[in-house]
Write a protein that holds these residues in place. Structure first.
Motif, PDB file in Angstrom:
ATOM      1  N   THR A   1     -12.069  -9.512   2.901  1.00  0.00           N
ATOM      2  CA  THR A   1     -13.444  -9.705   3.354  1.00  0.00           C
ATOM      3  C   THR A   1     -14.133  -8.354   3.542  1.00  0.00           C
ATOM      4  N   THR A   2     -15.463  -8.376   3.494  1.00  0.00           N
ATOM      5  CA  THR A   2     -16.221  -7.118   3.417  1.00  0.00           C
ATOM      6  C   THR A   2     -16.267  -6.332   4.719  1.00  0.00           C
ATOM      7  N   ASN A   3     -15.700  -6.852   5.797  1.00  0.00           N
ATOM      8  CA  ASN A   3     -15.606  -6.068   7.031  1.00  0.00           C
ATOM      9  C   ASN A   3     -14.457  -5.058   6.970  1.00  0.00           C
ATOM     10  N   GLN A   4     -13.552  -5.215   5.999  1.00  0.00           N
ATOM     11  CA  GLN A   4     -12.355  -4.378   5.930  1.00  0.00           C
ATOM     12  C   GLN A   4     -12.637  -3.064   5.210  1.00  0.00           C
ATOM     13  N   GLN A   5     -11.828  -2.062   5.492  1.00  0.00           N
ATOM     14  CA  GLN A   5     -11.926  -0.800   4.782  1.00  0.00           C
ATOM     15  C   GLN A   5     -11.330  -0.940   3.378  1.00  0.00           C
ATOM     16  N   PHE A   6     -11.963  -0.266   2.419  1.00  0.00           N
ATOM     17  CA  PHE A   6     -11.518  -0.261   1.025  1.00  0.00           C
ATOM     18  C   PHE A   6     -11.140   1.188   0.709  1.00  0.00           C
ATOM     19  N   LEU A   7      -9.867   1.490   0.893  1.00  0.00           N
ATOM     20  CA  LEU A   7      -9.356   2.841   0.719  1.00  0.00           C
ATOM     21  C   LEU A   7      -8.636   2.955  -0.621  1.00  0.00           C
ATOM     22  N   CYS A   8      -8.613   4.161  -1.186  1.00  0.00           N
ATOM     23  CA  CYS A   8      -8.090   4.326  -2.546  1.00  0.00           C
ATOM     24  C   CYS A   8      -7.292   5.607  -2.705  1.00  0.00           C
ATOM     25  N   GLN A   9      -6.372   5.559  -3.648  1.00  0.00           N
ATOM     26  CA  GLN A   9      -5.667   6.742  -4.124  1.00  0.00           C
ATOM     27  C   GLN A   9      -6.125   7.062  -5.530  1.00  0.00           C
TER      28      GLN A   9
ATOM     29  N   PRO B   1       4.586   7.002  -3.299  1.00  0.00           N
ATOM     30  CA  PRO B   1       4.888   5.592  -3.020  1.00  0.00           C
ATOM     31  C   PRO B   1       4.215   5.092  -1.744  1.00  0.00           C
ATOM     32  N   PRO B   2       4.198   3.769  -1.570  1.00  0.00           N
ATOM     33  CA  PRO B   2       3.453   3.183  -0.446  1.00  0.00           C
ATOM     34  C   PRO B   2       3.821   3.716   0.929  1.00  0.00           C
ATOM     35  N   HIS B   3       5.098   3.921   1.227  1.00  0.00           N
ATOM     36  CA  HIS B   3       5.442   4.339   2.590  1.00  0.00           C
ATOM     37  C   HIS B   3       4.891   5.725   2.916  1.00  0.00           C
ATOM     38  N   LYS B   4       4.856   6.610   1.911  1.00  0.00           N
ATOM     39  CA  LYS B   4       4.292   7.935   2.138  1.00  0.00           C
ATOM     40  C   LYS B   4       2.770   7.865   2.265  1.00  0.00           C
ATOM     41  N   THR B   5       2.160   6.994   1.486  1.00  0.00           N
ATOM     42  CA  THR B   5       0.702   6.853   1.535  1.00  0.00           C
ATOM     43  C   THR B   5       0.243   6.309   2.887  1.00  0.00           C
ATOM     44  N   ILE B   6       0.914   5.256   3.382  1.00  0.00           N
ATOM     45  CA  ILE B   6       0.541   4.700   4.683  1.00  0.00           C
ATOM     46  C   ILE B   6       0.740   5.750   5.772  1.00  0.00           C
ATOM     47  N   SER B   7       1.829   6.483   5.692  1.00  0.00           N
ATOM     48  CA  SER B   7       2.099   7.528   6.696  1.00  0.00           C
ATOM     49  C   SER B   7       0.980   8.565   6.710  1.00  0.00           C
ATOM     50  N   GLU B   8       0.572   9.012   5.522  1.00  0.00           N
ATOM     51  CA  GLU B   8      -0.453  10.056   5.460  1.00  0.00           C
ATOM     52  C   GLU B   8      -1.814   9.534   5.891  1.00  0.00           C
ATOM     53  N   PHE B   9      -2.158   8.323   5.461  1.00  0.00           N
ATOM     54  CA  PHE B   9      -3.433   7.743   5.895  1.00  0.00           C
ATOM     55  C   PHE B   9      -3.474   7.609   7.417  1.00  0.00           C
ATOM     56  N   SER B  10      -2.370   7.179   8.016  1.00  0.00           N
ATOM     57  CA  SER B  10      -2.366   6.962   9.467  1.00  0.00           C
ATOM     58  C   SER B  10      -2.545   8.263  10.238  1.00  0.00           C
ATOM     59  N   ALA B  11      -2.177   9.370   9.606  1.00  0.00           N
ATOM     60  CA  ALA B  11      -2.375  10.666  10.257  1.00  0.00           C
ATOM     61  C   ALA B  11      -3.822  11.135  10.160  1.00  0.00           C
ATOM     62  N   LEU B  12      -4.584  10.520   9.257  1.00  0.00           N
ATOM     63  CA  LEU B  12      -5.984  10.899   9.057  1.00  0.00           C
ATOM     64  C   LEU B  12      -6.957  10.039   9.844  1.00  0.00           C
ATOM     65  N   GLN B  13      -6.660   8.740   9.916  1.00  0.00           N
ATOM     66  CA  GLN B  13      -7.661   7.806  10.437  1.00  0.00           C
ATOM     67  C   GLN B  13      -6.986   6.552  10.950  1.00  0.00           C
ATOM     68  N   ASN B  14      -7.762   5.734  11.660  1.00  0.00           N
ATOM     69  CA  ASN B  14      -7.287   4.435  12.105  1.00  0.00           C
ATOM     70  C   ASN B  14      -7.265   3.466  10.924  1.00  0.00           C
ATOM     71  N   LEU B  15      -6.295   2.590  10.934  1.00  0.00           N
ATOM     72  CA  LEU B  15      -6.191   1.512   9.954  1.00  0.00           C
ATOM     73  C   LEU B  15      -6.122   0.201  10.717  1.00  0.00           C
ATOM     74  N   GLN B  16      -6.748  -0.840  10.147  1.00  0.00           N
ATOM     75  CA  GLN B  16      -6.745  -2.152  10.791  1.00  0.00           C
ATOM     76  C   GLN B  16      -6.055  -3.179   9.900  1.00  0.00           C
ATOM     77  N   ALA B  17      -5.504  -4.188  10.536  1.00  0.00           N
ATOM     78  CA  ALA B  17      -4.940  -5.308   9.789  1.00  0.00           C
ATOM     79  C   ALA B  17      -5.986  -5.832   8.809  1.00  0.00           C
ATOM     80  N   GLY B  18      -5.564  -6.095   7.582  1.00  0.00           N
ATOM     81  CA  GLY B  18      -6.476  -6.614   6.563  1.00  0.00           C
ATOM     82  C   GLY B  18      -7.132  -5.562   5.715  1.00  0.00           C
ATOM     83  N   ASP B  19      -7.045  -4.281   6.120  1.00  0.00           N
ATOM     84  CA  ASP B  19      -7.620  -3.220   5.282  1.00  0.00           C
ATOM     85  C   ASP B  19      -6.877  -3.134   3.954  1.00  0.00           C
TER      86      ASP B  19
END
Length: 321
Positions: A70-78, A227-245
């Protein structure tokens, strides 16, 4: 077993949107009312996993499938996250050890069968099949995600087409602008909720994109550089992430855009002004038959070759504004 969650509505009436689990050509509705992807991820997963085919009372032929994001979620990209695509772009993967992040406007999200609308001023319209990771919980501080613990932070996966206006993105150095026009982010058809042990199979997911029946992109997700685990780790160090993003994880080789040869790049760098270089880029792109044209149809699928994990098939026609 993975659970194919869908968001659907009566044709032409998105206000009636609700969630269900897809069983072949029928949907088992969730009883709860979930306005957003965050809501269904936080509160609807248990019910979704409990539904069975006998409860599938809604025919797929009677509804329209919507984007599961849904459009309330963040749309983040690599960006540049597949070795094959990096090499295709004229770059040595070893020369870019860092992870490249950008965002798309959430208003670019579109359904899995919606038209992709090419703005009147765009001539070089490109496609990019990507695996979308969907957050399973909120992260408000840096976390170090282990490769074998993805289920602790992610809910599931979905198909993303990172549609891109290359004649905006590249000459203007505007990733956000060139990729965020409305309809430039088809997602779905399903948000495939994975069981903990199934996350180990993400490298086996096989991505295919064709245009008018001609295969353009064909790659396994194991070609990811970060890979995904490194990407999530790095994103979390930059900004907040919410369920559904949503995090789109990059695309493999096969896009319409191609890097010029080394000689052409050397000449452009040393003898051409920026405006001349990009004018020639756009002129050359107009002669490239791989760029999307009105009435072209893109078909995308992501699944393991044994069919155990299947994200469905996306189909979008290109139209003009």
């Amino acid at each position: 077993m993975a659970t194919p969650l869908v968001r659907y509505a009566a044709p032409g009436n998105h206000a009636t949107a609700q969630w269900g689990v897809l069983f072949d050509r029928r949907i088992a509705p969730l009883s709860g009312a979930y306005a957003t992807t965050a809501d269904v991820v936080r509160h609807g997963q248990v019910e979704a996993r409990a539904l069975r085919a006998a409860q599938a009372t809604v025919s797929l032929d009677e509804v329209s499938l919507l984007s599961p994001i849904t459009t309330n979620q963040q749309f983040l990209c690599q960006g540049i996250n597949y070795g094959s695509h990096v090499r295709e772009s004229g770059i040595d993967p070893a020369s870019i050890p860092f992870n490249t992040f950008f965002t798309k406007a959430s208003s670019s999200l579109a359904g899995p069968f919606d038209d992709v609308v090419r703005p009147a001023h765009v001539q070089l319209l490109d496609y990019e099949i990507e695996l979308g990771l969907v957050m399973g919980r909120d992260l408000s501080e840096a976390v170090d995600v282990r490769a074998d613990r993805l289920h602790e932070v992610l809910a599931g996966v979905t198909i993303v087409n990172d549609v891109s206006a290359r004649d905006v993105q590249l000459p203007q150095v505007q990733f956000y602008k060139g990729k965020s026009y409305r309809s430039f982010g088809p997602t779905g058809p399903v948000l495939l909720l994975l069981e903990p042990h199934e996350w180990a199979r993400w490298p086996d997911l096989h991505m295919r994109l064709s245009v008018n029946g001609q295969v353009r992109q064909d790659s396994l997700c194991r070609d990811m550089i970060h890979p995904p685990h490194k990407t999530i780790s790095e994103f979390s160090a930059l900004q907040n992430l919410q369920a559904g993003d949503l995090i789109a994880t990059g695309t493999p080789a096969g896009c319409a855009a191609r890097a010029p040869g080394k000689l052409s790049m050397w000449v452009a760098r040393h003898f051409l002004s920026e405006s001349t270089k990009w004018r020639l880029f756009i002129k050359g792109g107009r002669r490239n038959p791989l760029y999307l044209q009105p009435n072209d149809v893109m078909t995308l699928s992501i699944r393991t070759d044994d069919g155990a994990l299947d994200l469905g098939q996306q189909r979008n026609k290109v139209t003009t504004a």
